[in-house]
Design a protein around this motif. Structure first.
Motif, PDB file in Angstrom:
ATOM      1  N   LYS A   2       0.841  -1.197   0.000  1.00 43.11           N
ATOM      2  CA  LYS A   2       0.000   0.000   0.000  1.00 43.11           C
ATOM      3  C   LYS A   2       0.874   1.244   0.000  1.00 43.11           C
ATOM      4  O   LYS A   2       1.990   1.257   0.497  1.00 43.11           O
ATOM      5  CB  LYS A   2      -0.902   0.022   1.229  1.00 43.11           C
ATOM      6  CG  LYS A   2      -1.891  -1.113   1.281  1.00 43.11           C
ATOM      7  CD  LYS A   2      -2.893  -0.882   2.372  1.00 43.11           C
ATOM      8  CE  LYS A   2      -2.250  -0.803   3.733  1.00 43.11           C
ATOM      9  NZ  LYS A   2      -3.256  -0.664   4.801  1.00 43.11           N
ATOM     10  N   ASP A  51      -3.570   0.073   9.379  1.00 43.80           N
ATOM     11  CA  ASP A  51      -4.358  -1.128   9.672  1.00 43.80           C
ATOM     12  C   ASP A  51      -3.633  -1.961  10.731  1.00 43.80           C
ATOM     13  O   ASP A  51      -2.500  -1.657  11.124  1.00 43.80           O
ATOM     14  CB  ASP A  51      -4.643  -1.937   8.409  1.00 43.80           C
ATOM     15  CG  ASP A  51      -3.378  -2.407   7.700  1.00 43.80           C
ATOM     16  OD1 ASP A  51      -2.335  -2.549   8.366  1.00 43.80           O
ATOM     17  OD2 ASP A  51      -3.438  -2.639   6.475  1.00 43.80           O
ATOM     18  N   VAL A  52      -4.295  -2.994  11.188  1.00 46.64           N
ATOM     19  CA  VAL A  52      -3.763  -3.808  12.282  1.00 46.64           C
ATOM     20  C   VAL A  52      -2.429  -4.428  11.902  1.00 46.64           C
ATOM     21  O   VAL A  52      -1.470  -4.427  12.693  1.00 46.64           O
ATOM     22  CB  VAL A  52      -4.773  -4.905  12.680  1.00 46.64           C
ATOM     23  CG1 VAL A  52      -4.142  -5.881  13.676  1.00 46.64           C
ATOM     24  CG2 VAL A  52      -6.030  -4.285  13.260  1.00 46.64           C
ATOM     25  N   ASP A  53      -2.331  -4.947  10.689  1.00 44.68           N
ATOM     26  CA  ASP A  53      -1.097  -5.616  10.271  1.00 44.68           C
ATOM     27  C   ASP A  53       0.086  -4.647  10.271  1.00 44.68           C
ATOM     28  O   ASP A  53       1.190  -5.016  10.689  1.00 44.68           O
ATOM     29  CB  ASP A  53      -1.282  -6.211   8.873  1.00 44.68           C
ATOM     30  CG  ASP A  53      -0.035  -6.944   8.408  1.00 44.68           C
ATOM     31  OD1 ASP A  53       0.311  -7.970   9.026  1.00 44.68           O
ATOM     32  OD2 ASP A  53       0.602  -6.475   7.447  1.00 44.68           O
ATOM     33  N   THR A  54      -0.127  -3.419   9.835  1.00 45.46           N
ATOM     34  CA  THR A  54       0.949  -2.419   9.807  1.00 45.46           C
ATOM     35  C   THR A  54       1.443  -2.118  11.213  1.00 45.46           C
ATOM     36  O   THR A  54       2.649  -2.067  11.467  1.00 45.46           O
ATOM     37  CB  THR A  54       0.459  -1.126   9.140  1.00 45.46           C
ATOM     38  OG1 THR A  54       0.153  -1.399   7.761  1.00 45.46           O
ATOM     39  CG2 THR A  54       1.516  -0.034   9.205  1.00 45.46           C
ATOM     40  N   HIS A  82      -4.644   8.486  16.156  1.00 45.04           N
ATOM     41  CA  HIS A  82      -5.829   8.029  15.415  1.00 45.04           C
ATOM     42  C   HIS A  82      -7.098   8.605  16.030  1.00 45.04           C
ATOM     43  O   HIS A  82      -8.023   9.022  15.310  1.00 45.04           O
ATOM     44  CB  HIS A  82      -5.884   6.500  15.401  1.00 45.04           C
ATOM     45  CG  HIS A  82      -5.060   5.880  14.312  1.00 45.04           C
ATOM     46  ND1 HIS A  82      -3.688   5.775  14.381  1.00 45.04           N
ATOM     47  CD2 HIS A  82      -5.419   5.336  13.110  1.00 45.04           C
ATOM     48  CE1 HIS A  82      -3.236   5.195  13.278  1.00 45.04           C
ATOM     49  NE2 HIS A  82      -4.264   4.909  12.495  1.00 45.04           N
ATOM     50  N   PRO A  90      -6.861   1.118  15.025  1.00 43.43           N
ATOM     51  CA  PRO A  90      -6.515  -0.296  14.829  1.00 43.43           C
ATOM     52  C   PRO A  90      -5.866  -0.940  16.053  1.00 43.43           C
ATOM     53  O   PRO A  90      -5.510  -2.115  16.005  1.00 43.43           O
ATOM     54  CB  PRO A  90      -5.490  -0.222  13.684  1.00 43.43           C
ATOM     55  CG  PRO A  90      -4.770   1.066  13.948  1.00 43.43           C
ATOM     56  CD  PRO A  90      -5.806   2.025  14.517  1.00 43.43           C
ATOM     57  N   ASP A  93      -7.149  -4.407  18.466  1.00 44.65           N
ATOM     58  CA  ASP A  93      -7.311  -5.754  17.933  1.00 44.65           C
ATOM     59  C   ASP A  93      -6.471  -6.742  18.745  1.00 44.65           C
ATOM     60  O   ASP A  93      -5.414  -6.399  19.279  1.00 44.65           O
ATOM     61  CB  ASP A  93      -6.866  -5.766  16.468  1.00 44.65           C
ATOM     62  CG  ASP A  93      -7.222  -7.057  15.768  1.00 44.65           C
ATOM     63  OD1 ASP A  93      -8.295  -7.111  15.152  1.00 44.65           O
ATOM     64  OD2 ASP A  93      -6.428  -8.023  15.846  1.00 44.65           O
TER      65      ASP A  93
END
Length: 301
Positions: A2, A51-54, A82, A90, A93
């Motif tokens: 991304k 996002d969560v993965d980042t 955020h 995010p 999570d």
């Protein structure tokens, strides 16, 4: 991969926190978000919103070189920006919690503990200070910090008006705000007669026109501003050198040493944990427990 599609003036958002958080906290948050944004840019990832993965990749990438508490603070900074930007958050999570635990388990070293500036060392430090304005200030600062079990920030924030001279030759001191007291309810503490005498000597030279109790000295003149917290650390380290301690001993003193040493002395004298927590304004038994570890052997032998 991304790429970032949004541009936010995120630094200005932190100005909304003025007065709600300590300046040191805000500075740390800004620096932490800057590190995160730059990391995302280098990886071609979107930082805001992330996002969560980042966020997980960022936390796990930071873990090897940082203390777990620093990694956790960077997570809090990402969460805060955020929320300030009203972006989807995010950071709650379950994968984030797993990444934090992984970061903590990867760093199995114990936190480095400052060497306690106990009464024995305090006597040596005070005796080694020169009979100069700087020496008078440093003696007063060391003795007061020990008596009150203060953090560095609490010590440099004291104003002359926070002191009350008592008939018994001691001082009553109002510590207005601390790390564990963000809303400024304050706590009351008392000094020894020696500390009061040292404060009197310092104030007689400093004069009455400076609001802060301790101030810098430049070219033989007292400056109308408070000392910095790093100066307290430097004063303690220089006092160790003045006392001609071995280098391997002197290097372990830090800005926390007054607080650590006074707490250790109280334990050695038979005070219980609850009393020591009240004296030093601690909220966490775990933090105090680390301070007292090296004193416990002396209590039980």
């Amino acid at each position: 991969m991304k790429t970032s599609t949004h541009t936010y003036d995120w630094r200005s958002e932190f100005k909304r926190l003025d007065g709600a958080y300590a300046q040191s906290t805000m500075k740390s948050y800004v620096k932490d978000v800057e590190i995160f944004v730059d990391w995302c840019a280098a990886k071609g990832l979107e930082a805001l919103p992330a996002d969560v993965d980042t966020v997980c990749r960022f936390l796990e990438g930071q873990a090897p070189g940082l203390a777990p508490s620093t990694v956790r603070r960077r997570l809090y900074a990402i969460r805060k920006i955020h929320r300030l930007l009203r972006l989807p958050d995010p950071t709650h999570d379950e994968d984030i919690n797993i990444a934090l635990r992984r970061a903590r388990r990867a760093k199995l070293t114990r936190p480095k503990q400052a060497k306690g500036l106990t009464r024995e060392y305090l006597e040596k430090f005070l005796a080694a200070e020169p009979d100069t304005p700087t020496g008078w200030r440093n003696r007063a600062l060391l003795s007061l910090g020990y008596d009150l079990l203060t953090r560095r920030a609490e010590l440099v924030a004291l104003r002359t008006e926070d002191l009350a001279w008592r008939a018994d030759g001691t001082l009553r001191v109002l510590i207005r705000r601390s790390k564990a007291d963000p809303f400024g309810e304050g706590r009351i503490a008392f000094t020894s007669t020696r500390t009061r005498a040292l404060i009197d000597d310092w104030l007689q030279w400093r004069g009455q026109n400076i609001p802060w109790l301790f101030c810098p000295i430049y070219h033989g003149k007292a400056l109308a501003r408070p000392l910095g917290t790093t100066t307290v650390r430097d004063i303690i380290k220089q006092a160790a050198r003045n006392a001609e301690l071995d280098d391997y001993v002197a290097k372990d003193f830090s800005g926390h040493s007054l607080r650590v040493g006074a707490a250790q002395d109280l334990l050695t004298m038979g005070q219980d944990t609850a009393a020591i927590m009240r004296a030093g304004g601690w909220k966490s038994v775990n933090v105090l427990g680390r301070y007292l570890e090296s004193a416990e052997h002396n209590v039980w032998v």
